[in-house]
Design an enzyme around this catalytic site. Structure first.
Site, PDB file in Angstrom:
ATOM      1  CB  VAL A  60       4.052  -4.768   1.199  1.00 58.92           C
ATOM      2  CG1 VAL A  60       4.909  -4.106   2.276  1.00 58.92           C
ATOM      3  CG2 VAL A  60       4.335  -6.265   1.133  1.00 58.92           C
ATOM      4  CE1 TYR A  61       5.325  -2.176   5.940  1.00 60.94           C
ATOM      5  CE2 TYR A  61       4.136  -0.270   6.759  1.00 60.94           C
ATOM      6  CZ  TYR A  61       5.325  -0.876   6.405  1.00 60.94           C
ATOM      7  OH  TYR A  61       6.507  -0.182   6.530  1.00 60.94           O
ATOM      8  CB  SER A  62      -1.816  -6.492   6.934  1.00 60.02           C
ATOM      9  OG  SER A  62      -1.188  -6.571   8.193  1.00 60.02           O
ATOM     10  CB  ALA A  63      -2.036  -8.709   1.889  1.00 60.82           C
TER      11      ALA A  63
END
Length: 340
Positions: A60-63
C-alpha cells in the site's frame, strides 16, 4: 549492529530495520515522504553498510511504488539477495474492487504475486497481514499463508496491528492443523505509547513472537523538534500529518526527561527515544524510516547508546502506564508463587 532471531525461528535480523514508507510519494503519501530512486539507493546502501540486513515495506505504500523502488535499490546495492531479509505486507486497498483488500485467500494470493513482481524477487522472507480483517475467518487467512510458505513464495509469516486475542487464535489454528506459525507482530510502540505492554507484550514473550516496532518516534513527535503547542519544522511530518494519536502531555513529559539525558550525552532526543525501545527485552527490531541519509545516520546510532540503570529508571517512571483493570487487581492480589 546486533542481531536477534526472527521470533522463534532461526533466522537472524538486525535490531534496526529499514522502513521504506518514505519511498515514492504521491497523493496522501506525499506527507510521509517523496524519496526518488537515487536517494533511496543511497539510504538502502548506507543502511546495509551499517549492518542492517532487514528491510520492511508494504504493497500500500505509495500505491506500490515503494515496493518497486525498494526492489531496485536492493538490486543496485550489489548485495546478494540472501544477504537481505525482505518483509512486505498485504491487506489494504490495492484496487477499485470490493475484493481488492482484506485477508481473504483471494486477496492474499493476488497480493503476493503483485508484490513479488514489483519487488523483482522470487521470494519474500516475511509476509505480513497489515491489518485486522473482521470479515474473513482467521482459519482462511492462516491456511492461505501456510500455502504460500509451502509453495516457496514466502518463508515466514506475521501480522500487524492485531489484538492479542486474535493473534492467539491464529497461533492455535496453526498448531491444530500443522500450518505455518506466525513468527512476528508489527505494532506501534513508543516511550509515550506503551499500551501493548498490558496484553500483547506478555503474549509475545510467552509464544516467542518477534516484535517489530513501527513509528518508534510517534510520527516524529518524539524527535524533540516540536514544542507543546505542536509547532515544529516547516513541512515536517507531524505538522502536515498528525498521526499516530498521542497523549501530548505525557509525550512532552517524556521528551523533557529524554532531553536532559540527550544533552548530557551530546546526542539527539530521537536517539534516546529509539535507544529506550531497544532496551525493552520483548522488542526484536525497530523500524526506522528516513527522509535523508543524515537522519538515517542519527537513527542508526541509537543502536550504540547504552542507557544506565538510573536513566532507564527515570524514563520508565515518567512514561509509566496508568493503572488499568485487571492489572491493578493482579497487583493488589499479588502473583501466585510456589511455596518455598
Amino acid at each position: 549492529m546486533r542481531y536477534k532471531t526472527l521470533g522463534g525461528t532461526g533466522l537472524l535480523v538486525s535490531e534496526i530495520c529499514l522502513g521504506t514508507m518514505t519511498f515514492g510519494g504521491g497523493g496522501f503519501w506525499t506527507a510521509i515522504g517523496t524519496l526518488d530512486q537515487s536517494v533511496a539507493d543511497r539510504i538502502v546502501a548506507r543502511a546495509l553498510d551499517a549492518g542492517v540486513n532487514f528491510i520492511d515495506t508494504a504493497d500500500v505504500y505509495s500505491a506500490g511504488v515503494s515496493e518497486e523502488i525498494t526492489g531496485r535499490a536492493m538490486l543496485n546495492s550489489g548485495r546478494k539477495r540472501s544477504d537481505i531479509v525482505l518483509a512486505t505486507k498485504v491487506y489494504s486497498q490495492a484496487g477499485p474492487g470490493p475484493n481488492d483488500r482484506g485477508a481473504s485467500r483471494g486477496h492474499i494470493m493476488d497480493g503476493v504475486k503483485a508484490s513479488l513482481k514489483r519487488l523483482g524477487t522470487d521470494y519474500i522472507d516475511l509476509y505480513q497481514i497489515h491489518g485486522l480483517d473482521q470479515v474473513t475467518p482467521v482459519e482462511e487467512t492462516v491456511r492461505a499463508l501456510d500455502d504460500l510458505v509451502r509453495q516457496g513464495h514466502v518463508r515466514y509469516v506475521g501480522v500487524s496491528n492485531w489484538p492479542a486475542w486474535r493473534i492467539m487464535k491464529a497461533l492455535g489454528v496453526a498448531e491444530q492443523h500443522g500450518w505455518a506459525r506466525l513468527a512476528t507482530l508489527q505494532a506501534y510502540y513508543t516511550i509515550a505509547g506503551r499500551d501493548l505492554e498490558r496484553e500483547i507484550a506478555p503474549l509475545l514473550e510467552a509464544e516467542k513472537l518477534g516484535l517489530m516496532v513501527w513509528s518508534p518516534l510517534a510520527g516524529g513527535l518524539l524527535s524533540g523538534k516540536y514544542d507543546r503547542e505542536g509547532k515544529g519544522p516547516q513541512g515536517s511530518r507531524r505538522v502536515t500529518f498528525d498521526f499516530p494519536p498521542v497523549n501530548r502531555d505525557r509525550a512532552f513529559d517524556c521528551i523533557d526527561v529524554m532531553r536532559e539525558i540527550a544533552d548530557a550525552r551530546g546526542v539527539s532526543v530521537a536517539r534516546i527515544a529509539l535507544a529506550w525501545i531497544l532496551h525493552q527485552r520483548f522488542v526484536m527490531s525497530v523500524i526506522i524510516g528516513a527522509t535523508s541519509p543524515e537522519q538515517l545516520d542519527d537513527n542508526l546510532a541509537a543502536a550504540d547508546v547504552r542507557l544506565t540503570p538510573e536513566e532507564l529508571a527515570s524514563l520508565d517512571k515518567v512514561s509509566a502506564l496508568p493503572p488499568e483493570y485487571p492489572g491493578w487487581m493482579v497487583e493488589r492480589q499479588g502473583a501466585a508463587r510456589l511455596p518455598s
